[in-house]
Write a protein that holds these residues in place. Sequence first.
Motif, PDB file in Angstrom:
ATOM      1  N   GLN A  77      -4.463  -7.525  37.975  1.00  0.00           N
ATOM      2  CA  GLN A  77      -3.803  -8.441  37.044  1.00  0.00           C
ATOM      3  C   GLN A  77      -2.701  -7.723  36.274  1.00  0.00           C
ATOM      4  OE1 GLN A  77      -6.511 -10.632  34.575  1.00  0.00           O
ATOM      5  NE2 GLN A  77      -4.910 -11.953  33.816  1.00  0.00           N
TER       6      GLN A  77
ATOM      7  N   SER B 104     -11.315 -12.433  36.968  1.00  0.00           N
ATOM      8  CA  SER B 104     -11.063 -11.006  37.237  1.00  0.00           C
ATOM      9  C   SER B 104     -12.374 -10.259  37.440  1.00  0.00           C
ATOM     10  CB  SER B 104     -10.291 -10.370  36.082  1.00  0.00           C
ATOM     11  OG  SER B 104      -9.066 -11.027  35.886  1.00  0.00           O
TER      12      SER B 104
ATOM     13  N   ASP C 188      -4.959 -10.911  41.836  1.00  0.00           N
ATOM     14  CA  ASP C 188      -5.265 -11.420  40.509  1.00  0.00           C
ATOM     15  C   ASP C 188      -3.934 -11.783  39.853  1.00  0.00           C
ATOM     16  OD1 ASP C 188      -6.600 -12.125  38.254  1.00  0.00           O
ATOM     17  OD2 ASP C 188      -7.659 -10.220  37.998  1.00  0.00           O
TER      18      ASP C 188
HETATM   19 MG   LIG Z   1      -8.132 -12.244  34.667  1.00  0.00          MG
END
Ligand SMILES: [Mg+2]
Lengths: 267, 239
Positions: free
Chosen positions: B82, B42, B159
């Motif tokens: 994410q 990330s 993500d």
């Molecule tokens: Mg991550």
Amino acid sequence: MNKMETALHELSQMDELAAQSSPIHRLHPAAKLLTTIVYIVLTVSFPKYALSGLIPMVLWPVLLFQISAIPVRTCFYKLRIVLPLVMAVGLFNPFFDRAPLLSLGALTVSGGVVSMVTLMLKGLFCLMASFLLMATTPIDSLCSALRKLHMPGLIVTLLLLTYRYVGVMTEELAIMTDAYLLRAPGQKGIHISAWGSFLGQLLLRSMDRAQELYGSMLLRGYHEHFHYAEAGPFRLRDGLYTLGCGLVFLLLRFVPVTRLLGSLFVR
Amino acid sequence: MIEFQNVSFAYDKGSPVIRDLSFRVEDGQSVGLIGANGAGKSTVMKLLLGLLTGEGKILVDGLEVRKENLFQIRRKLGFVLQNSDNQMFMPTVYEDMIFAPLNYGLSRPEAEARVDRALGLLGLEELKHRHNHKLSGGEKRMAAIATILAMEPEAILMDEPTAALDPYNRRIVINIIRGLSQTKIITSHDLDMILDTCDRVILLSHGELVADGPADAILRDKALLERNRMELPLRFSGK
Ligand SMILES: [Mg+2]
Ligand SMILES: Nc1ncnc2c1ncn2[C@@H]1O[C@H](COP(=O)(O)OP(=O)(O)OP(=O)(O)O)[C@@H](O)[C@H]1O
């Protein structure tokens, strides 16, 4: 649902009310904003003993409730927390101002009592008017109206983000409260010993989220100003509405309507 | 074209999270970025988008990722976060989706057309006017993906796009990713998905590039994966 989720639900309910359709909802947001401001200013400007002049001002919110089909109950339910606070403002007037002002038969009413009631009604009317504005106008349109009225972009953006941010913070609080209570069976609320860390966490978490959200706005091309939902043109009926309401408010404010009506019947 | 040149980054001084990372992604490539929890995937995405700044040089189409270029660079890149909760900031799915197209100067009808196209592609028409905070986890994720598709960016960064999705939606997303002609960088622990969508894989461990090569080769290398706290994709594990 825990209390926080209820709060969240109420917040989104305002959005949903505002998304309904009625002649009032369809008015231009700037027209509604202007009339509400004029209404509030004039209502507040009544002198402190002008109870009889003030009372007819209730007509406007009552009419709006009718036309926009927003239940009065919802209004009072949503305002249940602020309303008592606003009403409490004049609570001490009767103690300070004991000079008799009028007598109803054997009962003498002091200036303090009249000014207390006047103040309470002013607060009530203004709150109802603000509620009606929020309940018939989506926050985005309201912001676009503010922009049209040349309010600085930064302030409007701040207002919008604050409105959203309250949602984010409440959401975090709801999640944390659930997580806490799941592991503290039998407790009514959050134990005082956990308040410190709880608050700290809440702040950190909502700051993190606010930052990520802001990042996500930047990633999608946000710069300087929002593209608020287009409110459409300011049409003739919007103008007429604003003008009409404004005139009626002025009339109610400066012409002693109740006294004139009263004298019609008494004579 | 996306290029990392000797990039390093630390959230807290003294404990680097990305160490001297260099790689290059050509136009139209699909790259899977894999690695254990905390490997730095990330963080790599956020560095590329200019949300974080480290040492070294990052280039997007020859433009260096620096403050003065960010508006131009971000216009080219669509990023699926994410955590979808942090991605959606408008009250309804529709308003969220139309946000970027309007900011990039499209007229409202054009922007609406894009929104409808993206929703149609994902089969999400009925989510259009729903309130974001009333969506389920998976619905939110699908809506977040739709938001990025409506931007029609030149490159898409995702993500964990399939986390929280049921098998049916996971399949839809995989098929959509495969159908996109843009450059793609995708992180995931779902190595089967990576295998389906990416022709190249970059493996990170503790912020360092450990392997970079064809997906089919790296994802079959049991020893390499296990050394880096991962397992073979189900398809190759014979289970
Ligand atoms: Mg991550
Ligand atoms: N805001 C932050 N402050 C300090 N350290 C952080 C922060 N965010 C991430 N880290 C640390 O940086 C490292 C890399 O995090 P990153 O989120 O990039 O991992 P990841 O590969 O995406 O992991 P995952 O698979 O769990 O999503 C982790 O060790 C993490 O603890």
